[in-house]
Design a protein around this motif. Structure first.
Motif, PDB file in Angstrom:
ATOM      1  N   GLN A  26      32.100  49.145  35.161  1.00 41.22           N
ATOM      2  CA  GLN A  26      32.839  48.248  33.979  1.00 41.22           C
ATOM      3  C   GLN A  26      32.808  46.782  34.355  1.00 41.22           C
ATOM      4  O   GLN A  26      32.620  45.850  33.005  1.00 41.22           O
ATOM      5  CB  GLN A  26      34.119  49.084  33.557  1.00 41.22           C
ATOM      6  N   ALA A  27      33.023  46.284  35.303  1.00 33.87           N
ATOM      7  CA  ALA A  27      32.800  44.858  35.532  1.00 33.87           C
ATOM      8  C   ALA A  27      31.489  44.496  35.306  1.00 33.87           C
ATOM      9  O   ALA A  27      31.547  43.381  34.574  1.00 33.87           O
ATOM     10  CB  ALA A  27      33.424  44.878  37.151  1.00 33.87           C
ATOM     11  N   ALA A  28      30.322  45.259  35.783  1.00 34.70           N
ATOM     12  CA  ALA A  28      29.126  44.655  35.371  1.00 34.70           C
ATOM     13  C   ALA A  28      28.936  44.993  33.926  1.00 34.70           C
ATOM     14  O   ALA A  28      28.265  44.077  33.251  1.00 34.70           O
ATOM     15  CB  ALA A  28      27.960  45.378  36.232  1.00 34.70           C
ATOM     16  N   SER A  29      29.487  45.768  33.086  1.00 36.80           N
ATOM     17  CA  SER A  29      29.288  45.975  31.909  1.00 36.80           C
ATOM     18  C   SER A  29      29.731  45.064  30.919  1.00 36.80           C
ATOM     19  O   SER A  29      29.325  44.479  30.169  1.00 36.80           O
ATOM     20  CB  SER A  29      29.875  47.275  31.341  1.00 36.80           C
ATOM     21  N   TYR A  30      30.982  44.535  31.242  1.00 30.69           N
ATOM     22  CA  TYR A  30      31.819  43.686  30.478  1.00 30.69           C
ATOM     23  C   TYR A  30      31.425  42.191  30.675  1.00 30.69           C
ATOM     24  O   TYR A  30      31.534  41.539  30.232  1.00 30.69           O
ATOM     25  CB  TYR A  30      33.328  43.879  30.444  1.00 30.69           C
ATOM     26  N   GLU A  31      30.798  42.074  31.827  1.00 33.64           N
ATOM     27  CA  GLU A  31      29.974  40.853  32.023  1.00 33.64           C
ATOM     28  C   GLU A  31      29.005  40.439  30.836  1.00 33.64           C
ATOM     29  O   GLU A  31      28.936  39.334  30.555  1.00 33.64           O
ATOM     30  CB  GLU A  31      29.206  40.865  33.281  1.00 33.64           C
ATOM     31  N   LYS A  32      28.407  41.288  30.435  1.00 35.93           N
ATOM     32  CA  LYS A  32      27.471  41.189  29.251  1.00 35.93           C
ATOM     33  C   LYS A  32      28.227  40.571  27.894  1.00 35.93           C
ATOM     34  O   LYS A  32      27.527  40.238  26.977  1.00 35.93           O
ATOM     35  CB  LYS A  32      26.801  42.510  29.022  1.00 35.93           C
ATOM     36  N   VAL A  86      36.321  32.893  31.486  1.00 39.40           N
ATOM     37  CA  VAL A  86      36.729  34.461  31.755  1.00 39.40           C
ATOM     38  C   VAL A  86      36.289  34.587  33.389  1.00 39.40           C
ATOM     39  O   VAL A  86      35.032  34.551  33.571  1.00 39.40           O
ATOM     40  CB  VAL A  86      36.481  35.346  30.966  1.00 39.40           C
ATOM     41  N   LYS A  87      37.184  34.983  34.085  1.00 35.38           N
ATOM     42  CA  LYS A  87      36.900  35.502  35.551  1.00 35.38           C
ATOM     43  C   LYS A  87      36.954  36.992  35.756  1.00 35.38           C
ATOM     44  O   LYS A  87      38.303  37.443  35.554  1.00 35.38           O
ATOM     45  CB  LYS A  87      37.634  34.796  36.771  1.00 35.38           C
ATOM     46  N   ILE A  88      36.281  37.612  35.952  1.00 38.78           N
ATOM     47  CA  ILE A  88      36.408  39.041  36.142  1.00 38.78           C
ATOM     48  C   ILE A  88      36.300  39.473  37.365  1.00 38.78           C
ATOM     49  O   ILE A  88      35.385  39.016  38.305  1.00 38.78           O
ATOM     50  CB  ILE A  88      35.304  39.965  35.409  1.00 38.78           C
ATOM     51  N   SER A  89      37.409  40.167  37.497  1.00 40.41           N
ATOM     52  CA  SER A  89      37.547  40.687  39.167  1.00 40.41           C
ATOM     53  C   SER A  89      37.843  42.611  39.199  1.00 40.41           C
ATOM     54  O   SER A  89      38.137  42.975  38.408  1.00 40.41           O
ATOM     55  CB  SER A  89      38.693  40.336  40.024  1.00 40.41           C
ATOM     56  N   GLN A  90      36.821  42.944  40.123  1.00 49.71           N
ATOM     57  CA  GLN A  90      36.933  44.465  40.295  1.00 49.71           C
ATOM     58  C   GLN A  90      37.486  44.834  41.795  1.00 49.71           C
ATOM     59  O   GLN A  90      37.075  44.120  42.802  1.00 49.71           O
ATOM     60  CB  GLN A  90      35.536  44.845  40.159  1.00 49.71           C
ATOM     61  N   GLY A 139      38.905  48.243  44.225  1.00 48.85           N
ATOM     62  CA  GLY A 139      38.913  49.901  44.264  1.00 48.85           C
ATOM     63  C   GLY A 139      40.134  50.267  43.825  1.00 48.85           C
ATOM     64  O   GLY A 139      41.326  49.541  44.108  1.00 48.85           O
ATOM     65  N   VAL A 140      40.241  51.441  43.433  1.00 51.30           N
ATOM     66  CA  VAL A 140      41.452  51.894  42.435  1.00 51.30           C
ATOM     67  C   VAL A 140      42.691  52.053  43.421  1.00 51.30           C
ATOM     68  O   VAL A 140      43.734  51.221  42.931  1.00 51.30           O
ATOM     69  CB  VAL A 140      41.173  53.349  42.109  1.00 51.30           C
ATOM     70  N   GLY A 141      42.626  52.232  44.706  1.00 50.12           N
ATOM     71  CA  GLY A 141      43.846  52.253  45.488  1.00 50.12           C
ATOM     72  C   GLY A 141      44.314  50.596  45.771  1.00 50.12           C
ATOM     73  O   GLY A 141      45.569  50.193  45.539  1.00 50.12           O
ATOM     74  N   ASP A 142      43.389  49.623  45.960  1.00 52.21           N
ATOM     75  CA  ASP A 142      43.710  48.269  46.211  1.00 52.21           C
ATOM     76  C   ASP A 142      43.779  47.771  44.855  1.00 52.21           C
ATOM     77  O   ASP A 142      44.817  46.840  44.569  1.00 52.21           O
ATOM     78  CB  ASP A 142      42.457  47.534  46.649  1.00 52.21           C
ATOM     79  N   TYR A 143      43.559  48.107  43.751  1.00 51.61           N
ATOM     80  CA  TYR A 143      43.673  47.522  42.416  1.00 51.61           C
ATOM     81  C   TYR A 143      45.179  47.845  42.193  1.00 51.61           C
ATOM     82  O   TYR A 143      45.878  46.575  41.571  1.00 51.61           O
ATOM     83  CB  TYR A 143      42.927  48.348  41.324  1.00 51.61           C
TER      84      TYR A 143
END
Length: 445
Positions: free
Chosen positions: A45-51, A65-69, A71-75
């Motif tokens: 999703q990070a890569a997709s919303y970069e579009k 806009v800065k997009i950060s991704q 992993g689900v635990g760290d998130y």
């Protein structure tokens, strides 16, 4: 997002209320400029919303806009830390089970005033809006995408068994004799002597290929396991569509369905609970299972196994048709954002046909806007991946929304071991009444 992963992630959210500090109202002096920080847990999703960035920045040249991704635990750990320190992102992707925690802690803002002020039209979405209303009746999320379930099958295994893809795509089911689903699962199962599960002499202790991957599950909504079966009987998880006061595990329909599904393991037609620990894609790719029920998020990995052609079938058709639970993801805005105007512009752009159509073409998440969903399905079909079954489920009214609930982590922690005890054979169906009672106690707190 997978329910079991959400349940685990909730553990990172629960912190002492005293540790939460009230946040100041957003400073709108930087309206129309500055940097917006947006987070997601999914690298795709990070890569997709970069579009979406070129279109957004063309319309809003003063906003970065800065997009950060993560992993689900760290998130969720980082979100919680950010809430406490005041350093959370301006906006972030969230999933329905966490709405109650964040809205209840007043860490995300209601969006009704912004929606009214900017005349933002929520009717553009054909799924997900109502899932993001909190108990105060206010709207806290702008939908992004949704997920459902499907049956993925090894086409060669189906052909070798003398079956067709159409037979798999049109499987019927009932809890009494299992319908054509039972017939197909049994015939796809084969022991190490080459005897099929519906033939005399089948040895259930020496299975080479199981007809279906495990439909046992420890998570409390069974999105990719038992839910799409019991839902075809008209069963719904909560006593209310949103903020239920109990989960209806103690109904005859629920018990009968789970008894049938556990029986598949007893008959040697599916692996026992916890028997296979590798991914569904690895199970299908190795020939250990002929079919597996999985989520939307599995589509890319499971249909692109080298040397193995995998088809996609809808979930089973039961006495009341097909039915499945659907989980929704949405954007939330942190109450401590210092750049509300720019953040709102980004969030609403993400909730536009232009952005969702651009983002959806390379992903296996399903956009919440109908035209964008069709664009994503068309793009994937051109790449050899047919997701039309999910669109059919949506258009045919076969989806029902996962209910937002209070005390999600306590529910997960309490119910999971009881499901595990049932599917492992340590408990029998009398556990379901205990489970229902415990949910009533937890949801009533």
């Amino acid at each position: 997002m997978k329910p079991q992963r959400i349940a685990s992630a909730l553990a990172f959210v629960v912190i002492a209320a005293s540790a939460l500090t009230a946040c100041s109202t957003a400073d709108e002096t930087t309206a129309g400029s500055g940097t917006v920080n947006w987070w997601t847990w999914d690298e795709r999703q990070a890569a997709s919303y970069e579009k979406c960035l070129p279109g957004f920045q063309k319309d809003n040249p003063g906003i970065t806009v800065k997009i950060s991704q993560y992993g689900v635990g760290d998130y969720f750990t980082k979100l919680t830390a950010g809430f406490v320190s005041g350093a959370a992102p301006d906006a972030f992707q969230n999933s329905v089970p966490l709405l109650g925690a964040y809205a209840g802690q007043k860490q995300i803002m209601p969006l009704d005033d912004l929606i009214k002020k900017t005349s933002y039209d929520l009717k553009v979405f054909n799924i997900g809006v109502d899932s993001w209303k909190y108990t105060d009746g206010k709207q806290y999320g702008i939908p992004l995408d949704w997920a459902g379930a499907a049956i993925y099958f090894n086409e060669a295994k189906v052909t070798e068994a003398g079956l067709t893809a159409d037979q798999v795509r049109n499987m019927t089911w009932n809890p009494d004799d299992g319908g054509t689903f039972d017939d197909i699962v049994a015939h796809l199962t084969i022991d190490k002597n080459g005897v099929r599960g519906d033939q005399p002499g089948f040895d259930k202790s020496k299975v080479a290929t199981y007809g279906i991957g495990s439909l046992a599950s420890g998570d409390f909504n069974g999105q990719t396991s038992w839910n799409s079966f019991v839902s075809t009987l008209g069963w719904r998880m909560g006593d209310k569509p949103a903020w239920p006061t109990r989960f209806q595990y103690d109904t005859p329909e629920f018990a009968k369905t789970l008894e049938y599904l556990r029986g598949l393991g007893d008959r040697g037609l599916m692996p026992g609970y916890g028997q296979l620990t590798v991914s569904g894609a690895q199970q299908v790719g190795s020939g250990t299972v002929a079919m597996i029920q999985g989520g939307t998020w599995d589509a890319t990995s499971i249909t692109k196994i080298p040397g193995v052609k995998v088809g996609i079938a809808p979930t089973v058709k039961g006495p009341q048709g097909r039915s499945m639970i659907s989980n929704s993801n949405a954007n939330n805005i942190y109450v401590g954002t210092k750049n509300l105007d720019a953040t709102w512009k980004w969030v609403t752009y993400m909730g536009s046909e232009a952005c969702q159509s651009a983002a959806g073409v390379d992903a296996t998440f399903l956009p919440s806007i109908a035209k964008s969903l069709q664009a994503a399905v068309d793009a994937q079909k051109a790449q050899g991946l047919d997701l039309s079954g999910f669109v059919n489920a949506l258009n045919n009214g076969e989806l029902w929304a996962a209910p937002p609930t209070a005390n999600g982590q306590e529910l997960a922690d309490t119910i999971k071991p009881l499901f595990e005890a049932y599917f492992s054979g340590e408990r029998d169906k009398n556990v379901f009444g205990e489970m229902a009672k415990k949910t009533e106690e937890i949801l009533g707190e």
